[in-house]
Design an enzyme around this catalytic site. Structure first.
Site, PDB file in Angstrom:
ATOM      1  N   CYS A 194      46.612  48.678  34.324  1.00  0.00           N
ATOM      2  CA  CYS A 194      47.928  48.013  34.163  1.00  0.00           C
ATOM      3  C   CYS A 194      48.102  48.050  32.575  1.00  0.00           C
ATOM      4  O   CYS A 194      47.450  47.142  32.249  1.00  0.00           O
ATOM      5  CB  CYS A 194      48.252  46.897  34.804  1.00  0.00           C
ATOM      6  SG  CYS A 194      49.888  46.437  34.983  1.00  0.00           S
ATOM      7  N   ARG A 245      42.312  41.837  36.978  1.00  0.00           N
ATOM      8  CA  ARG A 245      43.735  41.258  36.230  1.00  0.00           C
ATOM      9  C   ARG A 245      43.619  40.039  35.921  1.00  0.00           C
ATOM     10  O   ARG A 245      44.852  39.373  35.596  1.00  0.00           O
ATOM     11  CB  ARG A 245      44.930  41.866  37.049  1.00  0.00           C
ATOM     12  CG  ARG A 245      44.764  43.527  36.933  1.00  0.00           C
ATOM     13  CD  ARG A 245      45.932  44.053  37.847  1.00  0.00           C
ATOM     14  NE  ARG A 245      46.123  45.396  37.745  1.00  0.00           N
ATOM     15  CZ  ARG A 245      46.590  46.286  38.387  1.00  0.00           C
ATOM     16  NH1 ARG A 245      47.904  45.550  39.144  1.00  0.00           N
ATOM     17  NH2 ARG A 245      46.742  47.655  38.324  1.00  0.00           N
ATOM     18  N   ASP A 281      47.781  43.320  53.423  1.00  0.00           N
ATOM     19  CA  ASP A 281      46.425  43.765  53.377  1.00  0.00           C
ATOM     20  C   ASP A 281      46.006  43.922  54.798  1.00  0.00           C
ATOM     21  O   ASP A 281      44.744  44.278  54.714  1.00  0.00           O
ATOM     22  CB  ASP A 281      45.708  42.630  52.667  1.00  0.00           C
ATOM     23  CG  ASP A 281      46.017  42.586  51.110  1.00  0.00           C
ATOM     24  OD1 ASP A 281      45.493  43.357  50.586  1.00  0.00           O
ATOM     25  OD2 ASP A 281      46.943  41.592  50.828  1.00  0.00           O
ATOM     26  N   LYS A 291      39.260  35.405  48.773  1.00  0.00           N
ATOM     27  CA  LYS A 291      39.288  36.000  47.370  1.00  0.00           C
ATOM     28  C   LYS A 291      40.467  35.948  46.533  1.00  0.00           C
ATOM     29  O   LYS A 291      40.415  35.555  45.334  1.00  0.00           O
ATOM     30  CB  LYS A 291      38.913  37.791  47.509  1.00  0.00           C
ATOM     31  CG  LYS A 291      39.128  38.460  46.235  1.00  0.00           C
ATOM     32  CD  LYS A 291      39.214  39.923  46.495  1.00  0.00           C
ATOM     33  CE  LYS A 291      39.743  40.768  45.273  1.00  0.00           C
ATOM     34  NZ  LYS A 291      41.349  40.622  45.202  1.00  0.00           N
ATOM     35  N   ASN A 292      41.491  36.009  47.284  1.00  0.00           N
ATOM     36  CA  ASN A 292      42.890  35.705  46.706  1.00  0.00           C
ATOM     37  C   ASN A 292      43.137  34.006  46.155  1.00  0.00           C
ATOM     38  O   ASN A 292      44.176  34.073  45.438  1.00  0.00           O
ATOM     39  CB  ASN A 292      43.968  36.336  47.293  1.00  0.00           C
ATOM     40  CG  ASN A 292      43.937  37.816  47.556  1.00  0.00           C
ATOM     41  OD1 ASN A 292      43.088  38.499  46.486  1.00  0.00           O
ATOM     42  ND2 ASN A 292      44.761  38.337  48.474  1.00  0.00           N
ATOM     43  N   VAL A 304      55.995  45.581  51.101  1.00  0.00           N
ATOM     44  CA  VAL A 304      55.458  44.946  50.057  1.00  0.00           C
ATOM     45  C   VAL A 304      55.067  45.663  48.881  1.00  0.00           C
ATOM     46  O   VAL A 304      55.184  45.094  47.625  1.00  0.00           O
ATOM     47  CB  VAL A 304      54.190  43.962  50.642  1.00  0.00           C
ATOM     48  CG1 VAL A 304      53.604  43.026  49.363  1.00  0.00           C
ATOM     49  CG2 VAL A 304      54.775  42.876  51.686  1.00  0.00           C
TER      50      VAL A 304
END
Length: 441
Positions: A121, A97, A311, A23-24, A333
């Protein structure tokens, strides 16, 4: 998908599931296609909400997106890129985002970009300003308005020197996506070097970018006038693979994760073995299982790559509630990532959180009043409860707890999990989990 799941816990997860692209990474590679003058093809793409959001945003900007969900392939043709209407972009403001990462590519293609007031945000918050400062350093002009942020580059973008105070993944992605077509040399010091970042570097290099990565976290980019499309297969999602591995451990199960990669998970695998989990690395994936007997407590600190990924922390904490003794977890983190433990305590876990740095070293959150360390005492039987999913990673961790607990839990807000875990309901069924989706809020 309905928002309520009933989970009958206390049953080991057993069987096989498949993880596809990270996903990232996948969403960032899709944005990178905007930089090319010719079409791109991305394979191993999961069917998750984040991919849908980015695909829709790309379509709003004139990119032709064809997603073959069954094959896991996305074709992207940016030959007709154009400005999107503010109202159309704003419709996706609360969903992702990702729009902030569109800025660099759109400035190169159109000379302008618009960012709506991002959900979660608000305009003016430090994370957004951090991205805007990077864009300004390339020569972009940033104007904040009521509806969002208008960004332009009347003189084009020029290479620059950027020093990050912390190896931020988002800031590194922003710099890469902006620097590759900026005039001259860009030097990024203190860059993030996660596998997903390196896969993005590989994609950009395939497109024609000139990028070098040094061992001291310095990335140098020589800007080029033109980039073409790419053909690339996404690396596997190491977060999802680790999540299912922790689920196997917490439920005393045995799960084969097809697609999991040892190279990207070495730090996780070492920790998994220390806790008492077993694994078998094969060419096509990794098998994870509970070896029987007691699990061992550990002392763990999260860190940027190649450290233990933040994560992975949340699902592992669920498994640590079943370890014999005291485990200490120091989160370095994210400053507020232990909020998910409230639900675990409600299920019977013994977890205490602290403001102090309980790891070997002090971190940037020490003395800043953040609860960023935890002590987990076990083993504690978990009991069923009513749970509200707070966010993506915390939500999947709550789902693991429900699967490990005795009794039937009600988990609300499970649609959030679909943002990053492909077909997790089908995977639960494949692992013989006793879970059903019903009407809910």
């Amino acid at each position: 998908m309905n928002g309520l799941m009933r989970v009958e816990g206390g049953n080991p997860l057993t069987g096989e599931i498949t993880v596809r692209g990270a996903k990232n990474f996948v969403s960032k590679a899709m944005v990178a296609a905007l930089l090319g003058e010719t079409p791109s093809r991305l394979a191993n793409v999961p069917v998750i909400k984040d991919v849908d959001v980015v695909a829709d945003l790309l379509r709003l900007h004139g990119v032709t997106v064809d997603h073959d969900a069954d094959a896991g392939v996305v074709h992207l043709d940016p030959s007709d890129v154009e400005s999107a209407h503010v109202a159309d972009i704003d419709a996706y403001a609360g969903s992702s985002r990702i729009p902030i990462l569109f800025c660099g590519p759109l400035l190169h293609r159109l000379g302008e970009a618009f960012i709506p007031d991002l959900g979660g945000c608000r305009i003016g918050d430090r994370p957004i300003d951090f991205h805007l400062d990077i864009l300004r350093s390339f020569g972009a002009v940033v104007d904040k308005g009521v509806q969002g942020i208008q960004i332009s580059a009347p003189r084009g973008l020029v290479g620059t020197l950027i020093e990050l105070p912390y190896p931020s993944v988002g800031a590194t992605e922003q710099t890469l996506l902006t620097a590759v077509r900026a005039r001259g040399l860009t030097e990024l010091r203190g860059a993030a070097t996660e596998p997903e970042i390196m896969d993005l570097v590989a994609v950009l290099q395939k497109m024609g970018a000139i990028i070098s990565v040094d061992t001291d976290r310095t990335i140098r980019v020589e800007g080029v006038d033109r980039l073409d499309g790419f053909r690339h297969t996404a690396l596997a999602d190491r977060i999802e693979a680790g999540s299912w591995a922790c689920a196997a451990l917490a439920t005393r199960g045995d799960v084969f994760v097809r697609g999991a990669s040892q190279l990207d998970m070495m730090t996780f695998l070492n920790t998994y073995r220390k806790v008492g989990g077993e694994f078998d690395v094969r060419d096509e994936g990794i098998r994870f299982w509970h070896a029987g007997g007691d699990l061992d407590p550990i002392v763990l600190e999260t860190d940027v790559h190649p450290g233990f990924m933040t994560d992975w922390q949340q699902p592992l904490v669920v498994a640590l509630t079943q370890a014999t003794g005291l485990s200490i977890v120091h989160e370095t983190v994210y400053e507020n990532r232990f909020g998910f433990t409230d639900a675990l305590r409600g299920m019977g876990a013994t977890i205490q959180i602290y403001r102090e740095c309980l790891g070997g070293l002090s971190c940037r959150f020490g003395r800043r009043n953040f609860f960023h360390s935890a002590v987990v005492s076990g083993p504690t039987p978990l009991r069923a409860a009513q749970i509200e999913v707070p966010d993506l990673r915390g939500g999947f961790s709550h789902l693991i707890a429900a699967l490990a607990a005795e009794g039937t839990s009600e988990v609300r807000g499970i649609s959030i999990i679909n943002r990053g875990y492909e077909n997790f309901l089908g995977k639960l069924e494949a692992l013989s989990a006793k879970a059903s989706v019903g009407a809910g809020v």
